[in-house]
Design a protein around this motif. Structure first.
Motif, PDB file in Angstrom:
ATOM      1  N   ARG A  26      17.514  -1.379  -0.777  1.00  0.00           N
ATOM      2  CA  ARG A  26      16.096  -1.618  -1.033  1.00  0.00           C
ATOM      3  C   ARG A  26      15.580  -2.615  -0.016  1.00  0.00           C
ATOM      4  O   ARG A  26      16.248  -3.622   0.267  1.00  0.00           O
ATOM      5  CB  ARG A  26      15.938  -2.189  -2.441  1.00  0.00           C
ATOM      6  N   VAL A  27      14.397  -2.355   0.545  1.00  0.00           N
ATOM      7  CA  VAL A  27      13.747  -3.346   1.405  1.00  0.00           C
ATOM      8  C   VAL A  27      12.273  -3.437   1.024  1.00  0.00           C
ATOM      9  O   VAL A  27      11.687  -2.483   0.494  1.00  0.00           O
ATOM     10  CB  VAL A  27      13.850  -2.983   2.921  1.00  0.00           C
ATOM     11  N   ARG A  28      11.683  -4.603   1.279  1.00  0.00           N
ATOM     12  CA  ARG A  28      10.255  -4.785   1.047  1.00  0.00           C
ATOM     13  C   ARG A  28       9.612  -5.340   2.304  1.00  0.00           C
ATOM     14  O   ARG A  28      10.142  -6.278   2.897  1.00  0.00           O
ATOM     15  CB  ARG A  28      10.015  -5.697  -0.159  1.00  0.00           C
ATOM     16  N   ARG A  29       8.510  -4.749   2.695  1.00  0.00           N
ATOM     17  CA  ARG A  29       7.824  -5.166   3.928  1.00  0.00           C
ATOM     18  C   ARG A  29       6.327  -5.226   3.679  1.00  0.00           C
ATOM     19  O   ARG A  29       5.822  -4.535   2.806  1.00  0.00           O
ATOM     20  CB  ARG A  29       8.109  -4.154   5.040  1.00  0.00           C
ATOM     21  N   PRO A  30       5.613  -6.025   4.456  1.00  0.00           N
ATOM     22  CA  PRO A  30       4.156  -6.087   4.261  1.00  0.00           C
ATOM     23  C   PRO A  30       3.488  -4.730   4.555  1.00  0.00           C
ATOM     24  O   PRO A  30       3.947  -3.993   5.414  1.00  0.00           O
ATOM     25  CB  PRO A  30       3.696  -7.154   5.259  1.00  0.00           C
ATOM     26  N   THR A  31       2.457  -4.415   3.790  1.00  0.00           N
ATOM     27  CA  THR A  31       1.688  -3.187   4.018  1.00  0.00           C
ATOM     28  C   THR A  31       0.534  -3.494   4.967  1.00  0.00           C
ATOM     29  O   THR A  31      -0.148  -4.512   4.804  1.00  0.00           O
ATOM     30  CB  THR A  31       1.096  -2.672   2.693  1.00  0.00           C
ATOM     31  N   GLY A  32       0.315  -2.612   5.929  1.00  0.00           N
ATOM     32  CA  GLY A  32      -0.838  -2.770   6.821  1.00  0.00           C
ATOM     33  C   GLY A  32      -2.134  -2.380   6.128  1.00  0.00           C
ATOM     34  O   GLY A  32      -2.134  -1.810   5.032  1.00  0.00           O
ATOM     35  N   TRP A  33      -3.253  -2.691   6.762  1.00  0.00           N
ATOM     36  CA  TRP A  33      -4.588  -2.418   6.208  1.00  0.00           C
ATOM     37  C   TRP A  33      -5.245  -1.280   6.992  1.00  0.00           C
ATOM     38  O   TRP A  33      -5.327  -1.328   8.215  1.00  0.00           O
ATOM     39  CB  TRP A  33      -5.445  -3.676   6.282  1.00  0.00           C
ATOM     40  N   GLY A  34      -5.657  -0.260   6.306  1.00  0.00           N
ATOM     41  CA  GLY A  34      -6.301   0.889   6.940  1.00  0.00           C
ATOM     42  C   GLY A  34      -5.286   2.008   7.176  1.00  0.00           C
ATOM     43  O   GLY A  34      -4.076   1.765   7.192  1.00  0.00           O
ATOM     44  N   PRO A  35      -5.782   3.237   7.386  1.00  0.00           N
ATOM     45  CA  PRO A  35      -4.886   4.404   7.444  1.00  0.00           C
ATOM     46  C   PRO A  35      -3.760   4.278   8.479  1.00  0.00           C
ATOM     47  O   PRO A  35      -2.596   4.488   8.142  1.00  0.00           O
ATOM     48  CB  PRO A  35      -5.827   5.554   7.795  1.00  0.00           C
ATOM     49  N   ALA A  37      -2.452   1.666   9.997  1.00  0.00           N
ATOM     50  CA  ALA A  37      -1.519   0.572   9.711  1.00  0.00           C
ATOM     51  C   ALA A  37      -0.647   0.896   8.501  1.00  0.00           C
ATOM     52  O   ALA A  37       0.532   0.540   8.453  1.00  0.00           O
ATOM     53  CB  ALA A  37      -2.296  -0.728   9.488  1.00  0.00           C
ATOM     54  N   VAL A  38      -1.206   1.611   7.520  1.00  0.00           N
ATOM     55  CA  VAL A  38      -0.414   2.023   6.356  1.00  0.00           C
ATOM     56  C   VAL A  38       0.705   2.956   6.802  1.00  0.00           C
ATOM     57  O   VAL A  38       1.868   2.811   6.397  1.00  0.00           O
ATOM     58  CB  VAL A  38      -1.317   2.700   5.285  1.00  0.00           C
ATOM     59  N   VAL A  39       0.371   3.899   7.679  1.00  0.00           N
ATOM     60  CA  VAL A  39       1.384   4.836   8.190  1.00  0.00           C
ATOM     61  C   VAL A  39       2.444   4.057   8.976  1.00  0.00           C
ATOM     62  O   VAL A  39       3.651   4.265   8.788  1.00  0.00           O
ATOM     63  CB  VAL A  39       0.725   5.927   9.070  1.00  0.00           C
ATOM     64  N   ARG A  40       1.993   3.137   9.847  1.00  0.00           N
ATOM     65  CA  ARG A  40       2.952   2.356  10.637  1.00  0.00           C
ATOM     66  C   ARG A  40       3.877   1.526   9.750  1.00  0.00           C
ATOM     67  O   ARG A  40       5.084   1.480   9.970  1.00  0.00           O
ATOM     68  CB  ARG A  40       2.207   1.409  11.604  1.00  0.00           C
ATOM     69  N   SER A  41       3.327   0.886   8.725  1.00  0.00           N
ATOM     70  CA  SER A  41       4.198   0.053   7.877  1.00  0.00           C
ATOM     71  C   SER A  41       5.133   0.910   7.033  1.00  0.00           C
ATOM     72  O   SER A  41       6.250   0.484   6.718  1.00  0.00           O
ATOM     73  CB  SER A  41       3.388  -0.944   7.035  1.00  0.00           C
ATOM     74  N   ALA A  42       4.714   2.127   6.706  1.00  0.00           N
ATOM     75  CA  ALA A  42       5.603   3.036   5.967  1.00  0.00           C
ATOM     76  C   ALA A  42       6.787   3.430   6.854  1.00  0.00           C
ATOM     77  O   ALA A  42       7.942   3.408   6.419  1.00  0.00           O
ATOM     78  CB  ALA A  42       4.841   4.271   5.498  1.00  0.00           C
ATOM     79  N   ASP A  93      -4.095  12.052   4.886  1.00  0.00           N
ATOM     80  CA  ASP A  93      -3.030  12.994   4.541  1.00  0.00           C
ATOM     81  C   ASP A  93      -1.712  12.361   4.968  1.00  0.00           C
ATOM     82  O   ASP A  93      -1.271  12.505   6.100  1.00  0.00           O
ATOM     83  CB  ASP A  93      -3.234  14.351   5.208  1.00  0.00           C
ATOM     84  N   LEU A  94      -1.123  11.624   4.041  1.00  0.00           N
ATOM     85  CA  LEU A  94       0.097  10.861   4.318  1.00  0.00           C
ATOM     86  C   LEU A  94       1.261  11.775   4.673  1.00  0.00           C
ATOM     87  O   LEU A  94       2.074  11.451   5.548  1.00  0.00           O
ATOM     88  CB  LEU A  94       0.485  10.062   3.082  1.00  0.00           C
TER      89      LEU A  94
END
Lengths: 308, 308
Positions: A26-35, A37-42, A93-94
């Motif tokens: 399991r890992v936890r990382r900060p989520t980016g803001w906006g589409p 950045a969300v994809v990049r952090s995923a 569309d993730l």
């Protein structure tokens, strides 16, 4: 192995799961803001999870599929999410964005439904269950017969917008006295109206100090949560209601308030007493990986499940 | 053929059903008062139904099994009913009493659940459905995935005891502002307090003449029914809510009141508007055999079903 991501407003929680449903890493990382950045952090969360698994001695096998839980409306049968306002995402569309970057099938699920399924998977009790998420808003996911209750049109478990008091506060949905208007973190913060990073905790603290407005808000929160529990038991007749979400960080203080509210209705009503609601309410442990686990399990294609 | 009985407070409705679920014959007979008389009138209804089938040209075959819908609590998996107060029955094992007299397997189901399944079988729409029974009390049965939603502990669909107004009238269950305290025929008759065989109809008539108390009771009824519809859609997310039970004899006047109440919440709330609740509410035709049909279909043993 399968991977599950719970993309929240502040962090992305990622788990790797083996074919038996056990969590390998399991890992936890900060989520980016906006589409974007969300994809990049995923992607970053998945890469970091893969490194974690590789560094361990787990016999995980290659990544077969990724399931994602995300706040917002997920269009049924698609990987599209809309109105994920906490992430700065109006429409994304993730599955389409992530699948080519990660080279595996990606499924997307509403985060509350994913958490419901994960809480069920983590639970020792085999019966039916509702997961009641107490966050900015209030919504539930229902698990019965071993599967997620999807309903006809995407509103299963939307108990937050059931009105329990025509004289209650105006809800952002336009009705008065909705459960969410009383118990939602967003509505409480707005009515409290004072600055602070954790407004619901501030309300509890101020109520403990005797502040009248805080007391009223705190009582309203317990009333709303207790009403949601009654609605879930009296309509869907689930065995247990599991509370989760940011507000449950209040721990025992929240549990005691809700129990007191349920006890008061049991005192007034033999019928309510017969339901033994207090005994049927549980709290998800803080930091539970339920949502990420549920995301990994609930959307996995059959063939990926068979291969582990 | 299979036989279904709906044992109501005044009459017993009996249908004979072929292997495809089509109704071959129907008879209605008065229901006796008290356990022995209820059993006698059930046997009489079956005998009279058999004569009706024999006199017809239907190729029905021998009676394979009997399903019974009855008001009261049916102990899951048994033929025992308790607290069937409208029948003068405190406790009765109907299956045990009837099976030797009729020489076929007998299954027993709560009448609202039976009616829900029957309404679903009679409906042209394949989706999920809640049947909301508006009688002395208020309760619903939910049909999803083609089957009756049974829940964990026998309270599925018990929406009548969800409180929607803490300042509302005291319910017989001890809570205030329950849906049943506002919309149940028993509660309305009690608050109206004037003699008459059809007190809810009297209230509607008096409201039409401008009587203030009657108007308040009539508005409360519509509020309660509309709230039950919202609860069923927001929790179980059924496609349609079918209204049935004695109060629906009021017909268009009832439908208009409920539609007006749903329209008012749709005017106030874009979210409510998006649910299109008015379009999702239907009324069971008066005199529908739904409960007897559902009783015939829902409890039939697999092998009896296979043989028709």
């Amino acid at each position: 192995m399968r991977v599950g991501l719970d993309i929240g407003g502040t962090k992305t929680d990622a788990v790797a799961v083996d074919s038996a449903g056990a969590i390998l890493a399991r890992v936890r990382r900060p989520t980016g803001w906006g589409p974007e950045a969300v994809v990049r952090s995923a992607v970053a969360a998945v890469r970091s999870l893969e490194a974690e698994v590789a560094a361990s001695s787990a016999d995980a096998g290659p990544m077969r599929c990724i399931g994602i839980g995300i706040p917002g409306q997920v269009e049924p049968g698609t990987g599209r999410v809309v109105h994920a306002v906490n992430l700065g995402v109006d429409e994304l569309d993730l599955a389409e964005a992530l699948a080519p970057l990660l080279a595996v099938p990606v499924s997307v699920e509403n985060d509350v439904k994913a958490a419901a399924y994960g809480a069920f998977a983590l639970s020792a009790t085999p019966g039916s269950m509702a997961y009641l998420n107490l966050g900015t808003g209030i919504a539930a996911g229902i698990v019965a017969g071993g599967g997620l209750w999807r309903g006809a049109r995407g509103t299963a478990g939307e108990v937050g917008h059931i009105s329990i008091d025509p004289a209650g506060p105006l809800c952002r949905c336009g009705q008065h006295g909705c459960i969410e208007a009383l118990a939602g973190g967003g509505a409480i913060a707005e009515r409290w109206g004072r600055p602070g990073a954790l407004p619901v905790r501030d309300v509890f603290d101020a109520a403990d100090r005797g502040d009248a407005q805080a007391r009223e808000l705190r009582v309203g929160l317990a009333r709303g949560v207790a009403a949601a529990v009654r609605v879930l038991v009296l309509t869907a007749d689930v065995d247990t209601v599991v509370l989760g979400g940011g507000i449950t960080a209040l721990g025992e203080r929240l549990r005691e308030d809700v129990s007191a509210e349920l006890a008061a209705s049991a005192d007034a009503s033999a019928f309510m007493r017969s339901l033994r609601l207090s005994e049927r309410v549980e709290m998800l442990p803080l930091g539970s990986p339920a949502a990420a686990l549920g995301a990994a399990l609930v959307g996995a294609p059959e063939e990926a499940l068979a291969r582990g």
